[in-house]
Design an enzyme around this catalytic site. Structure first.
Site, PDB file in Angstrom:
ATOM      1  N   ARG A  46       1.041  -1.129   0.311  1.00 30.27           N
ATOM      2  CA  ARG A  46       0.244   0.008  -0.398  1.00 30.27           C
ATOM      3  C   ARG A  46       0.594   1.309   0.447  1.00 30.27           C
ATOM      4  O   ARG A  46       0.860   2.323  -0.583  1.00 30.27           O
ATOM      5  CB  ARG A  46      -1.089   0.007   1.388  1.00 30.27           C
ATOM      6  CG  ARG A  46      -1.945   1.367   1.513  1.00 30.27           C
ATOM      7  CD  ARG A  46      -2.764   1.072   1.951  1.00 30.27           C
ATOM      8  NE  ARG A  46      -3.210   0.963   3.449  1.00 30.27           N
ATOM      9  CZ  ARG A  46      -2.216   0.181   4.561  1.00 30.27           C
ATOM     10  NH1 ARG A  46      -1.587   1.207   4.741  1.00 30.27           N
ATOM     11  NH2 ARG A  46      -1.758  -0.894   5.594  1.00 30.27           N
ATOM     12  N   TYR A  98     -15.714  17.183 -15.927  1.00 29.52           N
ATOM     13  CA  TYR A  98     -16.479  15.497 -16.296  1.00 29.52           C
ATOM     14  C   TYR A  98     -17.218  15.921 -15.121  1.00 29.52           C
ATOM     15  O   TYR A  98     -16.557  16.002 -13.735  1.00 29.52           O
ATOM     16  CB  TYR A  98     -15.069  14.807 -15.827  1.00 29.52           C
ATOM     17  CG  TYR A  98     -15.619  13.180 -15.858  1.00 29.52           C
ATOM     18  CD1 TYR A  98     -16.099  12.720 -16.575  1.00 29.52           C
ATOM     19  CD2 TYR A  98     -15.280  12.046 -14.534  1.00 29.52           C
ATOM     20  CE1 TYR A  98     -16.739  11.214 -16.254  1.00 29.52           C
ATOM     21  CE2 TYR A  98     -15.558  11.329 -14.564  1.00 29.52           C
ATOM     22  CZ  TYR A  98     -16.466  10.900 -15.281  1.00 29.52           C
ATOM     23  OH  TYR A  98     -16.588   9.449 -14.602  1.00 29.52           O
ATOM     24  N   ASP A 170      -6.396  19.448 -14.703  1.00 27.93           N
ATOM     25  CA  ASP A 170      -7.128  18.033 -15.068  1.00 27.93           C
ATOM     26  C   ASP A 170      -6.455  18.183 -16.214  1.00 27.93           C
ATOM     27  O   ASP A 170      -7.161  18.408 -17.181  1.00 27.93           O
ATOM     28  CB  ASP A 170      -8.664  18.064 -15.031  1.00 27.93           C
ATOM     29  CG  ASP A 170      -8.540  16.275 -14.931  1.00 27.93           C
ATOM     30  OD1 ASP A 170      -8.301  15.834 -16.003  1.00 27.93           O
ATOM     31  OD2 ASP A 170      -9.944  15.417 -14.803  1.00 27.93           O
ATOM     32  N   LYS A 195      -7.108   6.650 -19.380  1.00 25.65           N
ATOM     33  CA  LYS A 195      -7.594   7.802 -20.923  1.00 25.65           C
ATOM     34  C   LYS A 195      -6.508   7.698 -21.886  1.00 25.65           C
ATOM     35  O   LYS A 195      -5.862   6.448 -22.043  1.00 25.65           O
ATOM     36  CB  LYS A 195      -7.795   9.069 -20.637  1.00 25.65           C
ATOM     37  CG  LYS A 195      -9.428   9.032 -19.854  1.00 25.65           C
ATOM     38  CD  LYS A 195     -10.409   8.285 -20.256  1.00 25.65           C
ATOM     39  CE  LYS A 195     -11.811   7.996 -18.968  1.00 25.65           C
ATOM     40  NZ  LYS A 195     -11.905   8.330 -17.686  1.00 25.65           N
TER      41      LYS A 195
HETATM   42  O1  P1T Z   1     -12.668   7.153 -14.437  1.00 25.28           O
HETATM   43  P1  P1T Z   1     -11.513   7.495 -13.565  1.00 25.28           P
HETATM   44  O2  P1T Z   1      -9.920   7.005 -14.081  1.00 25.28           O
HETATM   45  O3  P1T Z   1     -11.961   7.675 -12.097  1.00 25.28           O
HETATM   46  O4  P1T Z   1     -11.468   8.926 -14.336  1.00 25.28           O
HETATM   47  C1  P1T Z   1     -12.690  10.309 -14.024  1.00 25.28           C
HETATM   48  C2  P1T Z   1     -11.803  11.355 -14.727  1.00 25.28           C
HETATM   49  C3  P1T Z   1     -11.224  12.458 -14.583  1.00 25.28           C
HETATM   50  N1  P1T Z   1     -10.929  13.413 -15.061  1.00 25.28           N
HETATM   51  C4  P1T Z   1     -11.589  13.781 -16.411  1.00 25.28           C
HETATM   52  C5  P1T Z   1     -11.201  15.106 -17.344  1.00 25.28           C
HETATM   53  C6  P1T Z   1     -12.277  12.787 -17.023  1.00 25.28           C
HETATM   54  O5  P1T Z   1     -13.028  12.688 -18.447  1.00 25.28           O
HETATM   55  C7  P1T Z   1     -12.404  11.178 -15.872  1.00 25.28           C
HETATM   56  C8  P1T Z   1     -13.143  10.455 -17.176  1.00 25.28           C
HETATM   57  N2  P1T Z   1     -14.325  10.569 -17.731  1.00 25.28           N
HETATM   58  C9  P1T Z   1     -14.587   9.869 -18.279  1.00 25.28           C
HETATM   59  C10 P1T Z   1     -14.807   8.255 -17.878  1.00 25.28           C
HETATM   60  C11 P1T Z   1     -15.353   9.907 -19.571  1.00 25.28           C
HETATM   61  O6  P1T Z   1     -16.389   9.473 -20.519  1.00 25.28           O
HETATM   62  O7  P1T Z   1     -15.482  11.964 -19.846  1.00 25.28           O
END
Ligand code: P1T
Length: 383
Positions: A46, A98, A170, A195
């Site tokens: 962890r 988001y 972000d 992503k």
């Molecule tokens: O899904 P996760 O890894 O927890 O990420 C969240 C997140 C944070 N910031 C941005 C700009 C994002 O687009 C996302 C996740 N977005 C999607 C799942 C989507 O389809 O837009």
């Protein structure tokens, strides 16, 4: 070292035991100590894991930052960052973001006493009236999800510095290949590694990259104390994905430009949101702060009905109707009912996320196939 070389090598040394060129998946929860406290730098996974360490160092190098920390998702990274604030603190956020980020702000941390202001930051001076002694962070996405607004990072950084406020960016939509917020004056960069960084739609992970040693100590403490860490196999997959980040991004950008041009010229299309178009309201800022314009596009049809937009998503054959973005394959989404459904309709519509908006994550397939697929889907719906 330049970007592509760092993408392939940073944070990674041949394995000291075998010479394995790829950092192994250290699938272990614990590490044997010679006697209590005498060990090789690792005690419990962890806290630290060598596969994760390699990824954290790699991401820090790509963002030109000093420290990298990885988490079990992008939202877990945001969660840990938000835990550094106290009740009464205020955060000014871009108003288009988001849906899950909006949700963690308003449905989780608002209940713990943080206050959020959502501001249209395309004109950065709009931030000023919201700054008070309680403002602790300015939070931006750029390009924004899903409206592809562009926010001038250096201009917001100047405001943040002058007022002694943290600037968090972000950088998920751009990736560190296209945009490096720390170089432009931001304090903290957050990613959904899920992503473009990992790039193959096979992991959920997040990261924070920063320079400040004191904040890094606090974030590391929280990472260990609250435990939202990724497993070593996911870290391995992300490291493997990153080795082609620069190559993939070039193709995403090239394909998205061609798809945007097709959409602009199509008589059934009302509006195309893509920062690479000279008609985009902040195209000049995008040109200045990004290497290219990314692979994300939103658009609306002249026939502005919810069902018509949703029908397009059912007619595509190569684009897949799915949440997420940034993988090698092309995805199509309907923000109002998918990724941004957690934002109330009135709030959504204020920023342009109408019921008819369609979002594309343009992949790296042959672009002629992608354009033909969209053409047949649009034309089968809009007669
Ligand atoms: O899904 P996760 O890894 O927890 O990420 C969240 C997140 C944070 N910031 C941005 C700009 C994002 O687009 C996302 C996740 N977005 C999607 C799942 C989507 O389809 O837009």
């Amino acid at each position: 070292m330049k970007f592509a070389t760092k993408a392939i090598h940073a944070g990674q040394e041949p394995d000291p035991t075998t010479g394995a060129i790829m950092t192994p998946i250290y699938q272990t929860s614990t590490y044997v100590q010679e006697r209590p406290g005498v060990h090789k730098g690792y005690e419990y996974s962890r806290t630290h894991n060598p596969t994760r360490t390699a990824l954290e160092k790699n991401l820090a190098a790509l963002e030109n930052g000093k420290h990298g920390l990885c988490f079990g998702s992008g939202l877990a990274a945001m969660d840990v960052l938000l835990k550094t604030f106290s009740p009464g603190d205020e955060i000014i956020s871009s108003n288009d973001l988001y849906g899950g980020s909006y949700r963690i702000f308003t449905k989780v941390y608002q209940n713990y006493g943080l206050k959020f202001h959502f501001v249209d930051m395309e004109d950065t001076s709009a931030i000023l009236p919201f700054i008070t002694a309680k403002t602790k962070m300015i939070w931006i996405e750029t390009p924004t999800n899903p409206m592809m607004n562009i926010i001038d990072i250096a201009a917001v950084a100047a405001i943040a510095k002058k007022n002694n406020i943290l600037l968090g960016v972000d950088n998920t939509f751009a990736s560190p290949y296209l945009q490096r917020p720390l170089d432009l004056g931001a304090d903290v960069v957050v990613h959904s590694i899920t992503k473009y960084i990992a790039g193959h739609s096979d992991v959920i992970m997040g990261a924070i990259v920063l320079n400040d040693d004191v904040l890094q100590e606090r974030l590391s403490f929280l990472q260990n104390a609250t435990g939202p860490v990724p497993g070593p196999q996911d870290c391995f997959l992300a490291l493997r994905g990153i080795k082609t980040l620069h190559v993939r991004m070039d193709r995403h950008c090239e394909n998205a430009k061609a798809v945007a041009q097709f959409l602009v010229a199509h008589p059934a299309v009302k509006k195309v949101y893509f920062p690479g178009l000279p008609t985009h309201p902040n195209h000049d800022v995008a040109k200045r702060q990004m290497k290219s314009y990314g692979g994300m596009i939103s658009f609306s049809l002249k026939n502005d009905e919810l069902e018509v937009a949703r029908e397009v998503l059912s007619k595509v054959k190569i684009f897949a109707c799915a949440e997420s973005l940034g993988g090698v394959e092309s995805l199509i989404g309907h923000p109002a009912s998918m990724t941004h459904a957690s934002i109330p309709k009135e709030e959504r519509e204020k920023v342009g996320v109408t019921d008819s908006l369609i979002r594309l994550s343009v992949g790296i397939e042959d672009v002629e196939d992608l354009v033909a697929d969209l053409k047949q889907a649009i034309e089968s719906v809009v007669k």
